[in-house]
Design a protein around this motif. Structure first.
Motif, PDB file in Angstrom:
ATOM      1  N   MET A  47       0.770  -1.266  -0.015  1.00  0.00           N
ATOM      2  CA  MET A  47       0.001   0.076  -0.215  1.00  0.00           C
ATOM      3  C   MET A  47       0.893   1.276   0.121  1.00  0.00           C
ATOM      4  O   MET A  47       0.543   2.222  -0.607  1.00  0.00           O
ATOM      5  CB  MET A  47      -0.796  -0.021   1.340  1.00  0.00           C
ATOM      6  N   LYS A  48       1.740   1.234   0.845  1.00  0.00           N
ATOM      7  CA  LYS A  48       2.662   2.458   0.710  1.00  0.00           C
ATOM      8  C   LYS A  48       3.470   2.851  -0.392  1.00  0.00           C
ATOM      9  O   LYS A  48       3.633   3.792  -0.910  1.00  0.00           O
ATOM     10  CB  LYS A  48       4.035   2.203   1.881  1.00  0.00           C
ATOM     11  N   GLU A  49       3.973   1.664  -1.258  1.00  0.00           N
ATOM     12  CA  GLU A  49       4.436   1.727  -2.453  1.00  0.00           C
ATOM     13  C   GLU A  49       3.490   2.403  -3.449  1.00  0.00           C
ATOM     14  O   GLU A  49       3.846   3.241  -4.226  1.00  0.00           O
ATOM     15  CB  GLU A  49       5.153   0.681  -2.960  1.00  0.00           C
ATOM     16  N   ARG A  50       2.171   1.716  -3.711  1.00  0.00           N
ATOM     17  CA  ARG A  50       1.024   2.520  -4.369  1.00  0.00           C
ATOM     18  C   ARG A  50       0.879   3.777  -4.146  1.00  0.00           C
ATOM     19  O   ARG A  50       0.683   4.645  -4.949  1.00  0.00           O
ATOM     20  CB  ARG A  50      -0.058   1.488  -4.345  1.00  0.00           C
ATOM     21  N   PHE A  51       0.717   4.114  -2.812  1.00  0.00           N
ATOM     22  CA  PHE A  51       0.519   5.440  -2.460  1.00  0.00           C
ATOM     23  C   PHE A  51       1.360   6.478  -2.699  1.00  0.00           C
ATOM     24  O   PHE A  51       1.181   7.596  -3.373  1.00  0.00           O
ATOM     25  CB  PHE A  51       0.132   5.394  -0.844  1.00  0.00           C
ATOM     26  N   ASN A  52       2.662   6.006  -2.417  1.00  0.00           N
ATOM     27  CA  ASN A  52       3.967   6.838  -2.980  1.00  0.00           C
ATOM     28  C   ASN A  52       3.788   7.026  -4.382  1.00  0.00           C
ATOM     29  O   ASN A  52       4.295   8.371  -4.978  1.00  0.00           O
ATOM     30  CB  ASN A  52       5.078   6.308  -2.518  1.00  0.00           C
ATOM     31  N   SER A  53       3.502   6.159  -5.289  1.00  0.00           N
ATOM     32  CA  SER A  53       3.652   6.213  -6.679  1.00  0.00           C
ATOM     33  C   SER A  53       2.544   7.209  -7.147  1.00  0.00           C
ATOM     34  O   SER A  53       2.750   7.586  -8.358  1.00  0.00           O
ATOM     35  CB  SER A  53       3.431   4.770  -7.332  1.00  0.00           C
ATOM     36  N   LEU A  54       1.542   7.194  -6.415  1.00  0.00           N
ATOM     37  CA  LEU A  54       0.278   7.947  -6.845  1.00  0.00           C
ATOM     38  C   LEU A  54       0.648   9.492  -6.531  1.00  0.00           C
ATOM     39  O   LEU A  54      -0.508  10.413  -6.772  1.00  0.00           O
ATOM     40  CB  LEU A  54      -0.907   7.579  -6.365  1.00  0.00           C
ATOM     41  N   GLY A  55       1.777   9.733  -5.772  1.00  0.00           N
ATOM     42  CA  GLY A  55       2.055  11.258  -5.482  1.00  0.00           C
ATOM     43  C   GLY A  55       1.358  11.686  -4.087  1.00  0.00           C
ATOM     44  O   GLY A  55       1.646  12.740  -3.676  1.00  0.00           O
ATOM     45  N   GLY A  56       1.195  10.499  -3.296  1.00  0.00           N
ATOM     46  CA  GLY A  56       0.920  10.569  -1.726  1.00  0.00           C
ATOM     47  C   GLY A  56       2.193  10.949  -1.031  1.00  0.00           C
ATOM     48  O   GLY A  56       3.114  10.652  -1.321  1.00  0.00           O
ATOM     49  N   ILE A  57       1.822  11.678   0.032  1.00  0.00           N
ATOM     50  CA  ILE A  57       2.930  12.229   1.269  1.00  0.00           C
ATOM     51  C   ILE A  57       2.757  11.736   2.568  1.00  0.00           C
ATOM     52  O   ILE A  57       1.580  11.882   2.852  1.00  0.00           O
ATOM     53  CB  ILE A  57       3.258  13.718   0.790  1.00  0.00           C
ATOM     54  N   ILE A  58       3.573  10.945   3.106  1.00  0.00           N
ATOM     55  CA  ILE A  58       3.580  10.316   4.179  1.00  0.00           C
ATOM     56  C   ILE A  58       4.343  11.182   5.377  1.00  0.00           C
ATOM     57  O   ILE A  58       5.406  11.294   5.100  1.00  0.00           O
ATOM     58  CB  ILE A  58       3.965   8.883   4.401  1.00  0.00           C
ATOM     59  N   PHE A  59       3.718  11.607   6.550  1.00  0.00           N
ATOM     60  CA  PHE A  59       4.439  12.441   7.602  1.00  0.00           C
ATOM     61  C   PHE A  59       4.666  11.532   8.894  1.00  0.00           C
ATOM     62  O   PHE A  59       3.891  11.240   9.413  1.00  0.00           O
ATOM     63  CB  PHE A  59       3.777  13.728   8.121  1.00  0.00           C
ATOM     64  N   GLU A  60       5.564  10.801   8.693  1.00  0.00           N
ATOM     65  CA  GLU A  60       5.830   9.748   9.901  1.00  0.00           C
ATOM     66  C   GLU A  60       6.420  10.474  11.064  1.00  0.00           C
ATOM     67  O   GLU A  60       6.893  11.567  11.050  1.00  0.00           O
ATOM     68  CB  GLU A  60       6.609   8.594   9.439  1.00  0.00           C
ATOM     69  N   ASP A  61       6.361   9.801  12.342  1.00  0.00           N
ATOM     70  CA  ASP A  61       6.962  10.323  13.569  1.00  0.00           C
ATOM     71  C   ASP A  61       6.274  11.683  13.818  1.00  0.00           C
ATOM     72  O   ASP A  61       6.731  12.600  14.405  1.00  0.00           O
ATOM     73  CB  ASP A  61       8.322  10.537  13.771  1.00  0.00           C
ATOM     74  N   CYS A  62       4.931  11.720  13.607  1.00  0.00           N
ATOM     75  CA  CYS A  62       4.207  12.855  13.698  1.00  0.00           C
ATOM     76  C   CYS A  62       3.021  12.725  14.396  1.00  0.00           C
ATOM     77  O   CYS A  62       1.957  11.601  13.794  1.00  0.00           O
ATOM     78  CB  CYS A  62       3.866  13.920  12.057  1.00  0.00           C
ATOM     79  N   SER A  63       2.174  13.565  15.165  1.00  0.00           N
ATOM     80  CA  SER A  63       1.028  13.539  15.800  1.00  0.00           C
ATOM     81  C   SER A  63       0.323  14.696  15.665  1.00  0.00           C
ATOM     82  O   SER A  63       0.878  15.807  15.560  1.00  0.00           O
ATOM     83  CB  SER A  63       0.915  12.893  17.115  1.00  0.00           C
ATOM     84  N   VAL A  64      -1.116  14.809  15.565  1.00  0.00           N
ATOM     85  CA  VAL A  64      -1.883  15.917  15.344  1.00  0.00           C
ATOM     86  C   VAL A  64      -2.342  16.477  16.959  1.00  0.00           C
ATOM     87  O   VAL A  64      -2.557  15.743  17.647  1.00  0.00           O
ATOM     88  CB  VAL A  64      -3.158  15.710  14.754  1.00  0.00           C
ATOM     89  N   SER A  65      -2.010  17.587  17.162  1.00  0.00           N
ATOM     90  CA  SER A  65      -2.480  18.267  18.177  1.00  0.00           C
ATOM     91  C   SER A  65      -3.554  19.160  18.163  1.00  0.00           C
ATOM     92  O   SER A  65      -4.093  19.231  19.181  1.00  0.00           O
ATOM     93  CB  SER A  65      -1.278  19.100  18.840  1.00  0.00           C
ATOM     94  N   GLN A  66      -4.023  19.684  17.082  1.00  0.00           N
ATOM     95  CA  GLN A  66      -5.051  20.493  16.664  1.00  0.00           C
ATOM     96  C   GLN A  66      -5.374  20.663  15.373  1.00  0.00           C
ATOM     97  O   GLN A  66      -4.801  20.485  14.505  1.00  0.00           O
ATOM     98  CB  GLN A  66      -4.565  21.909  17.449  1.00  0.00           C
ATOM     99  N   ILE A  67      -6.817  20.605  15.308  1.00  0.00           N
ATOM    100  CA  ILE A  67      -7.429  20.728  14.188  1.00  0.00           C
ATOM    101  C   ILE A  67      -8.235  21.858  14.229  1.00  0.00           C
ATOM    102  O   ILE A  67      -9.414  21.939  14.700  1.00  0.00           O
ATOM    103  CB  ILE A  67      -8.295  19.429  13.587  1.00  0.00           C
TER     104      ILE A  67
END
Length: 597
Positions: free
Chosen positions: A214-234
């Motif tokens: 899934m990661k390979e497909r996602f990256n090949s489609l132009g997706g961006i992954i922010f790892e070691d990150c968590s959401v503090s506010q929306i």
């Protein structure tokens, strides 16, 4: 019936091992030298877990490990069971900000802009990849490293084929990610008889391999992954949603998808810290050393209700020949409870597990290498699926509550709904239907899901109960025996956690005809209020079945003549009828394991 898709659930935490260590007397002696005082003597669970070689942590479900992680989860479980007055108000993660973000002072701090940002990557990677394949710009925020756990997911080929239908998995990939295949599968209840089925949860799938694809497909489609990150506010503005990450990065997105699981901070805010209506507690292990290892247990009970501490529990088992070696076998012991003070802790259940599992599997612990210790808690709410509470924020997967209340883990429900949600979210984005009301149509009321609550309640033992301790096993066997007589069109959907009106009517009718003596005990076990509430959902299940069968064919050809908003609403309504009646499940969609073809 028990969707053993573990491991997609968001909270269960397990001990990931690289090499198994046999647990014998010598290891006990070595450990005891570290605990000279009697009061400090560790539990058997602690000794076992500290004698297992472990690998590093990964993000997502089951990604944490160690005995300390078990203690932390038990502390969380204790807080859930505590009286409501002592539960603190959940943190306000999502807030509404009037005006346009692009006109605000914060706009220049935004590091990237997306159509969709998915929070939580273990299950979120699937919806993210599906939406990326539609041409949308998608980002993923994952609090750890996005990779799968070592412990296999047990699923059916049919569910993997649903990923193929969505277009994010190739059929050749199924063979690559499948580490084991096994048949037949047993359902049994305390010596009352056994029912054997085929192709139900009979594949062991490697999450490491599947998520890597899934990661390979996602990256090949132009997706961006922010790892070691968590959401503090929306913060939701009139034009976008803005995510403040823990490292102070700011992202903007037209839509935020919350795939952070049962314990998502956004879900906590929406539910206002409300106590779950029911919880499934799961413990287990993956061990090496099983010689006879070709069949599985979908659900098995070897005893009646028993007392654990201040509570009464009914234990159920699952067992699968899933692991990295032909001699590896994974066994789970689980129970359903109401989260009240005095409920057993996971460590207490594990202590019972070490006593009971050898007899259940016919193997001594001394002859097994314990590779992993698995444990988790799965809260469920009657008010599910969870409607959108904010503009531009939508819950997905376990966070949405769309999984069955009698299953633990939501990968099966994810695959079932992935195509529907992908198309619906894409249409909402394309037409800018991103207000809470429009997004709520994607997580609609589903009577078959609500009707499942009766089964969860019937399988939960009560301490102050005037029914026989054998009643739960008697009721379950009566149901399974009736479904077996009615054949695959009734039994298979039920084992896949799909409730349909016709099969349910036939099953209940046959049980009442053949076992009328258990009816009074059903009233005592589940209670009149629960039965009355269930009757309403049962009626709606029949109503949705009628609407989907007869109204849908008349309305669907007219959809393209409707205005965009009306077309969007009617499509979601037709989907709610179909999926809410369980009519999306077709026996013809079953995919057999290659071994059986």
């Amino acid at each position: 019936m028990m969707q053993n898709y573990h491991y997609h659930y968001q909270i269960p935490i397990k001990n990931e091992a690289i090499f198994g260590c046999p647990f014998g007397a010598s290891s006990l002696q070595r450990k005891r030298r570290n605990y000279p005082n009697a009061q400090a003597t560790p539990s058997r669970t602690q000794r076992i877990m500290e004698n297992i070689a472990v690998s590093g942590e990964v993000g997502g479900a089951g990604g944490s490990y160690s005995y300390n992680a078990l203690k932390r989860l038990d502390q969380l479980w204790s807080s859930i069971c505590s009286p409501p007055t002592s539960v603190p108000e959940p943190r306000q993660v999502v807030s509404k900000v009037p005006g346009l973000f692009h006109d605000s002072d914060q706009a220049e701090k935004c590091v990237d802009t997306f159509d969709i940002v998915v929070c939580g990557g273990t299950l979120g990677i699937f919806i993210a990849t599906a939406l990326s394949s539609k041409g949308l710009r998608v980002g993923i925020v994952e609090k750890a490293i996005l990779k799968g756990r070592e412990q296999e997911w047990n699923i059916s080929r049919k569910e993997l084929l649903e990923l193929v239908e969505v277009g994010i998995l190739a059929e050749d990939d199924i063979n690559h990610v499948t580490s084991s295949s096994f048949n037949p599968n047993r359902c049994g209840f305390e010596g009352r008889g056994e029912i054997w089925v085929h192709d139900i949860l009979n594949l062991g799938v490697s999450p490491v391999k599947l998520i890597e694809i899934m990661k390979e497909r996602f990256n090949s489609l132009g997706g961006i992954i922010f790892e070691d990150c968590s959401v503090s506010q929306i913060c939701t503005y009139d034009d976008v949603a803005v995510l403040q990450l823990a490292d102070e990065k700011i992202l903007s997105s037209r839509l935020v998808i919350d795939a952070m699981g049962n314990f998502s901070p956004v879900v906590k805010q929406i539910r206002r810290g409300r106590k779950p209506d029911g919880v499934c507690l799961v413990v287990g292990s993956c061990c090496r050393g099983f010689k006879d290892n070709s069949t599985s247990d979908v659900i098995f009970s070897s005893a009646s209700v028993k007392s654990v501490g201040m509570s009464s529990v009914q234990y159920f088992w699952e067992a699968f020949p899933a692991g990295s070696n032909p001699l590896d076998r994974t066994t789970y012991m689980f129970t359903y409870v109401d989260p009240q003070p005095g409920c057993p802790k996971l460590e207490e259940l594990l202590e019972d597990y070490w006593d009971l599992m050898p007899k259940y599997q016919g193997m001594s612990l001394d002859n097994l290498d314990i590779l992993r210790v698995i444990y988790g808690i799965f809260p469920t709410y009657r008010e599910s699926p969870l409607p959108a509470a904010f503009d531009r924020v939508l819950q997905f997967g376990d966070a949405s509550g769309i999984q069955s209340p009698v299953s633990f883990g939501g990968f099966g429900s994810l695959t079932r709904h992935l195509g529907r949600l992908t198309m619906g979210i894409y249409e909402a984005i394309d037409n800018n239907f991103l207000d809470a009301k429009s997004l709520s149509l994607l997580n609609p009321y589903m009577p078959n899901l609500s009707a499942s609550w009766l089964f969860q309640r019937a399988m939960s033992a009560k301490k102050q109960s005037n029914v026989s301790p054998n009643f739960i096993n008697e009721l379950l066997y009566a149901n399974f025996e009736s479904m077996q007589k009615l054949g695959d069109p009734v039994l298979r959907p039920f084992l896949q956690d799909v409730i349909q009106f016709g099969p349910l009517v036939k099953t209940l009718g046959l049980v009442m005809l053949n076992r009328p003596q258990i009816i009074p005990s059903i009233f005592k076990q589940v209670g009149i209020p629960v039965l009355l509430d269930w009757s309403g959902h049962f009626f709606m299940l029949g109503y949705y079945t009628f609407l989907s069968t007869y109204f849908d064919p008349a309305i669907r050809p007219l959809l393209n003549t409707f205005p965009a908003k009306m077309k969007y609403e009617w499509r979601r309504r037709l989907e709610a009828w179909k999926y809410g009646a369980g009519l999306d499940y077709k026996l013809s969609n079953l995919g057999k394991d290659n071994r059986d073809e």
